[in-house]
Design a protein around this motif. Structure first.
Motif, PDB file in Angstrom:
ATOM      1  N   ALA A 146       8.583  -1.850  10.676  1.00 62.26           N
ATOM      2  CA  ALA A 146       9.229  -1.498   9.406  1.00 62.26           C
ATOM      3  C   ALA A 146       8.204  -1.351   8.288  1.00 62.26           C
ATOM      4  O   ALA A 146       8.274  -0.417   7.479  1.00 62.26           O
ATOM      5  N   ALA A 147       7.236  -2.269   8.226  1.00 63.82           N
ATOM      6  CA  ALA A 147       6.214  -2.206   7.178  1.00 63.82           C
ATOM      7  C   ALA A 147       5.353  -0.958   7.317  1.00 63.82           C
ATOM      8  O   ALA A 147       4.975  -0.335   6.314  1.00 63.82           O
ATOM      9  N   ILE A 148       5.038  -0.591   8.547  1.00 63.42           N
ATOM     10  CA  ILE A 148       4.226   0.618   8.773  1.00 63.42           C
ATOM     11  C   ILE A 148       5.009   1.866   8.391  1.00 63.42           C
ATOM     12  O   ILE A 148       4.485   2.774   7.722  1.00 63.42           O
ATOM     13  N   MET A 149       6.273   1.936   8.804  1.00 65.88           N
ATOM     14  CA  MET A 149       7.056   3.132   8.549  1.00 65.88           C
ATOM     15  C   MET A 149       7.397   3.316   7.079  1.00 65.88           C
ATOM     16  O   MET A 149       7.422   4.445   6.576  1.00 65.88           O
ATOM     17  N   ILE A 150       7.654   2.239   6.385  1.00 64.40           N
ATOM     18  CA  ILE A 150       8.038   2.354   4.973  1.00 64.40           C
ATOM     19  C   ILE A 150       6.838   2.549   4.061  1.00 64.40           C
ATOM     20  O   ILE A 150       6.954   3.059   2.956  1.00 64.40           O
ATOM     21  N   GLY A 151       5.661   2.155   4.534  1.00 65.24           N
ATOM     22  CA  GLY A 151       4.445   2.355   3.757  1.00 65.24           C
ATOM     23  C   GLY A 151       4.197   1.240   2.758  1.00 65.24           C
ATOM     24  O   GLY A 151       5.077   0.427   2.468  1.00 65.24           O
ATOM     25  N   PRO A 152       2.987   1.172   2.211  1.00 67.66           N
ATOM     26  CA  PRO A 152       2.648   0.107   1.264  1.00 67.66           C
ATOM     27  C   PRO A 152       3.286   0.325  -0.104  1.00 67.66           C
ATOM     28  O   PRO A 152       3.715   1.434  -0.440  1.00 67.66           O
ATOM     29  N   ARG A 153       3.354  -0.743  -0.883  1.00 64.03           N
ATOM     30  CA  ARG A 153       3.801  -0.613  -2.260  1.00 64.03           C
ATOM     31  C   ARG A 153       2.827   0.274  -3.043  1.00 64.03           C
ATOM     32  O   ARG A 153       1.648   0.348  -2.708  1.00 64.03           O
ATOM     33  N   THR A 154       3.308   0.914  -4.055  1.00 66.24           N
ATOM     34  CA  THR A 154       2.486   1.825  -4.845  1.00 66.24           C
ATOM     35  C   THR A 154       1.277   1.085  -5.421  1.00 66.24           C
ATOM     36  O   THR A 154       1.422   0.014  -6.020  1.00 66.24           O
ATOM     37  N   ASN A 155       0.106   1.636  -5.201  1.00 64.42           N
ATOM     38  CA  ASN A 155      -1.171   1.082  -5.711  1.00 64.42           C
ATOM     39  C   ASN A 155      -1.557  -0.238  -5.038  1.00 64.42           C
ATOM     40  O   ASN A 155      -2.426  -0.949  -5.540  1.00 64.42           O
ATOM     41  N   ARG A 156      -0.913  -0.552  -3.894  1.00 63.18           N
ATOM     42  CA  ARG A 156      -1.213  -1.842  -3.241  1.00 63.18           C
ATOM     43  C   ARG A 156      -2.682  -1.940  -2.861  1.00 63.18           C
ATOM     44  O   ARG A 156      -3.291  -3.012  -3.004  1.00 63.18           O
ATOM     45  N   TRP A 157      -3.265  -0.855  -2.369  1.00 58.69           N
ATOM     46  CA  TRP A 157      -4.646  -0.933  -1.895  1.00 58.69           C
ATOM     47  C   TRP A 157      -5.646  -0.361  -2.900  1.00 58.69           C
ATOM     48  O   TRP A 157      -6.844  -0.586  -2.756  1.00 58.69           O
ATOM     49  N   THR A 158      -5.162   0.361  -3.911  1.00 63.10           N
ATOM     50  CA  THR A 158      -6.075   0.875  -4.942  1.00 63.10           C
ATOM     51  C   THR A 158      -6.251  -0.100  -6.089  1.00 63.10           C
ATOM     52  O   THR A 158      -7.284  -0.119  -6.744  1.00 63.10           O
ATOM     53  N   GLU A 159      -5.236  -0.919  -6.344  1.00 63.09           N
ATOM     54  CA  GLU A 159      -5.311  -1.934  -7.402  1.00 63.09           C
ATOM     55  C   GLU A 159      -4.805  -3.271  -6.864  1.00 63.09           C
ATOM     56  O   GLU A 159      -3.794  -3.795  -7.332  1.00 63.09           O
ATOM     57  N   PRO A 160      -5.496  -3.833  -5.882  1.00 65.36           N
ATOM     58  CA  PRO A 160      -4.993  -5.056  -5.226  1.00 65.36           C
ATOM     59  C   PRO A 160      -4.890  -6.260  -6.158  1.00 65.36           C
ATOM     60  O   PRO A 160      -4.121  -7.184  -5.892  1.00 65.36           O
TER      61      PRO A 160
ATOM     62  N   SER B 192       8.812  -8.184   4.945  1.00 62.20           N
ATOM     63  CA  SER B 192       7.752  -7.203   5.173  1.00 62.20           C
ATOM     64  C   SER B 192       7.995  -5.894   4.433  1.00 62.20           C
ATOM     65  O   SER B 192       7.063  -5.106   4.253  1.00 62.20           O
ATOM     66  N   VAL B 193       9.229  -5.623   4.031  1.00 61.23           N
ATOM     67  CA  VAL B 193       9.537  -4.381   3.304  1.00 61.23           C
ATOM     68  C   VAL B 193       9.930  -4.662   1.862  1.00 61.23           C
ATOM     69  O   VAL B 193      10.462  -3.790   1.175  1.00 61.23           O
ATOM     70  N   ALA B 194       9.652  -5.857   1.383  1.00 61.04           N
ATOM     71  CA  ALA B 194      10.055  -6.260   0.037  1.00 61.04           C
ATOM     72  C   ALA B 194       9.429  -5.359  -1.022  1.00 61.04           C
ATOM     73  O   ALA B 194       8.322  -4.868  -0.869  1.00 61.04           O
ATOM     74  N   GLU B 195      10.180  -5.127  -2.078  1.00 60.56           N
ATOM     75  CA  GLU B 195       9.755  -4.445  -3.299  1.00 60.56           C
ATOM     76  C   GLU B 195       9.669  -2.929  -3.184  1.00 60.56           C
ATOM     77  O   GLU B 195       9.307  -2.264  -4.148  1.00 60.56           O
ATOM     78  N   ARG B 196      10.027  -2.350  -2.040  1.00 58.84           N
ATOM     79  CA  ARG B 196      10.026  -0.893  -1.975  1.00 58.84           C
ATOM     80  C   ARG B 196      11.056  -0.335  -0.994  1.00 58.84           C
ATOM     81  O   ARG B 196      11.104   0.855  -0.728  1.00 58.84           O
ATOM     82  N   ALA B 197      11.918  -1.161  -0.436  1.00 55.35           N
ATOM     83  CA  ALA B 197      12.923  -0.688   0.511  1.00 55.35           C
ATOM     84  C   ALA B 197      14.144  -0.140  -0.219  1.00 55.35           C
ATOM     85  O   ALA B 197      14.531  -0.639  -1.289  1.00 55.35           O
ATOM     86  N   ASN B 198      14.743   0.876   0.353  1.00 56.80           N
ATOM     87  CA  ASN B 198      16.022   1.391  -0.136  1.00 56.80           C
ATOM     88  C   ASN B 198      17.098   0.362   0.194  1.00 56.80           C
ATOM     89  O   ASN B 198      17.316   0.022   1.356  1.00 56.80           O
TER      90      ASN B 198
END
Length: 485
Positions: free
Chosen positions: A117-131, A56-62
């Motif tokens: 975790a997904a809510i707190m970390i937020g979506p991947r960059t441009n996930r909802w603007t360029e789906p 759920s936090v793939a591609e943008r987690a520290n």
């Protein structure tokens, strides 16, 4: 160290957690095998509850932040495991809740944790603007992962009998059948739903998650359900997963692999299904003694299962929020945009390039500097660096093609070269290879069928390739490339 003691230690504190068996060890020869087998099996459950969150936090987690979170998340699993599986656990002893192989303690806890975790970390960059840019990169790898999970699920469900003596082997055998039937039911429903909802297209991701949803759905009571019930419960689980996935996307929560839907949504349904379909254990083991609503048991078991659901979700949400908030205030839970764009393979593990975390300098796979991805750079500037990196990484391919079509002519009598066609070739590190050839490294040619073969006594490779012109007529090309060092 302490997780097993919290889950299965003796001297339970009001049915909430154990208070012994920390740093587990024993010299009891009669019990040694059983104790360590149980410890190892339960450690795999604890691991699963944490790995669910990674999707759920793939591609943008520290990366470092996630490692720290994984350590503390073990405690999130340990307490519900005590509640439901220890003989003194309050859900087990006082309410009679049932969870044979972890639909609640493992999957629902993992799914609820993944949601927070997904809510707190937020979506991947441009996930909802360029789906349109976000899609499954490798369906083949995803399917391979499905088959590994599918096989492992048989081990989890059948192994949850903790033995084969007495009637346990009978329960394990039935668990195997219902596990497979549950996955079949989930897969069939997923196939049908993707066909009708996506206008004739079979979505690989939907099918995978539908099958996994079917597996989660029957996990909580697989030995005491009929094979037909397993098909029904698994099928409903597949539908729940797809429906939950739609809801998660509607709420703009970025869950790349559907972990919340598969483990959270199907986990809830699995525990509810116990209150509806569960029947008594027919063997001498008497692992199950309470029946569900459809088996004449009334609402008692359904009520116990509902309480179990609330406890798992409430506990997971609370603990996850606290732990992730503390990590975010110290280490940080989200990686930089540069790491998100270039990928953790390169930026954290030096695969395909190198990133210096101190100087923020980026190098390509040939150790050539690309630039400095300092924290004050804008996203547009990071994008420029990434484009430069891609151009550097693909340069060898372009050089190989250029060498092929601009090769120096050579006397045909020098050597009898090998021939092939472009359709049968691939480019590997700048050297055009036939598909049956796999060089031992990027600089040498010692395989049986290279397209570029060096004449005896020469380090210059001969190029002899047959291609087609615009009229599909074959054109033969021959030349000599630069020396291979």
């Amino acid at each position: 160290m302490v997780g097993y003691g919290l889950s299965f230690g003796d001297n339970s504190f009001h049915g909430l957690f154990g208070r012994s068996k920390f740093f587990l060890d024993t010299n009891d020869a009669d019990r040694l095998g059983h104790i360590f087998a149980h410890f190892f099996f339960q450690s795999s459950f604890a691991t699963t509850a944490t790995t669910i969150v990674s999707g759920s936090v793939a591609e943008r987690a520290n990366f470092i932040g996630y490692i720290v979170f994984s350590f503390f998340n073990t405690f999130v699993y340990a307490f519900p495991a005590h509640w439901i599986w220890h003989e003194e656990g309050f859900l087990n002893k006082h309410f009679g809740a049932i969870d044979f192989a972890g639909s609640g303690a493992v999957h629902l806890v993992g799914g609820a944790t993944a949601l927070v975790a997904a809510i707190m970390i937020g979506p991947r960059t441009n996930r909802w603007t360029e789906p349109q840019k976000f899609h499954m990169d490798s369906p083949i790898n995803a399917l391979l992962g499905l088959f590994m999970l599918w096989w492992g699920w048989l081990g989890f469900n059948c192994g949850s009998t903790y033995g084969v003596a007495g009637g346990k082997w009978k329960l394990a055998s039935k668990a195997a059948v219902t596990t497979i039937n549950g996955s079949i039911g989930g897969g069939i429903v997923a196939f049908a739903m993707t066909f009708f909802l996506q206008h004739g297209r079979f979505d690989v991701g939907w099918i995978i998650n539908g099958i996994l949803g079917g597996l989660v759905s029957i996990t909580s009571f697989c030995p005491v359900m009929t094979p037909a019930e397993a098909l029904v419960v698994g099928g409903i689980g597949g539908a729940v997963v797809i429906g939950t996935g739609y809801l998660i996307e509607f709420l703009k929560i970025d869950d790349p692999v559907g972990a919340v839907a598969v483990h959270g949504g199907a986990g809830v349904w699995s525990l509810v299904a116990v209150g509806l379909f569960a029947g008594p254990d027919p063997t001498e083991e008497n692992l199950f003694t309470t029946s569900g609503l459809f088996r004449g048991g009334g609402f008692t078991l359904l009520g116990a299962q509902s309480l179990y659901i609330v406890c798992c979700i409430g506990w997971a949400v609370l603990c996850t929020y606290i732990s992730m908030k503390l990590i975010d205030l110290t280490i940080g839970i989200r990686c930089s945009y540069a790491i998100e764009l270039f990928g953790a393979d390169m930026m954290e593990h030096n695969i395909g390039g190198y990133y210096d975390h101190k100087t923020h300098e980026i190098f390509d796979s040939k150790h050539n500097p690309i630039g400095v991805a300092s924290k004050d750079l804008s996203h547009a500037q990071i994008d420029i660096l990434y484009k430069k990196y891609l151009e550097a990484e693909h340069k060898f391919i372009f050089e190989g093609i250029d060498l092929l079509f601009h090769a120096k002519l050579e006397d045909p009598a020098d050597e009898q070269p090998m021939t092939t066609t472009l359709a049968d070739c691939r480019i590997d590190s700048g050297i055009l290879m036939s598909t049956g050839c796999t060089p031992p490294d990027n600089n040498t040619q010692s395989c049986s069928s290279p397209v570029r073969a060096a004449p005896s006594g020469s380090r210059n490779p001969v190029v002899d390739v047959e291609v087609a012109d615009g009229n599909d007529s074959p054109i033969r090309m021959r030349g000599v490339g630069p020396k291979i060092d």
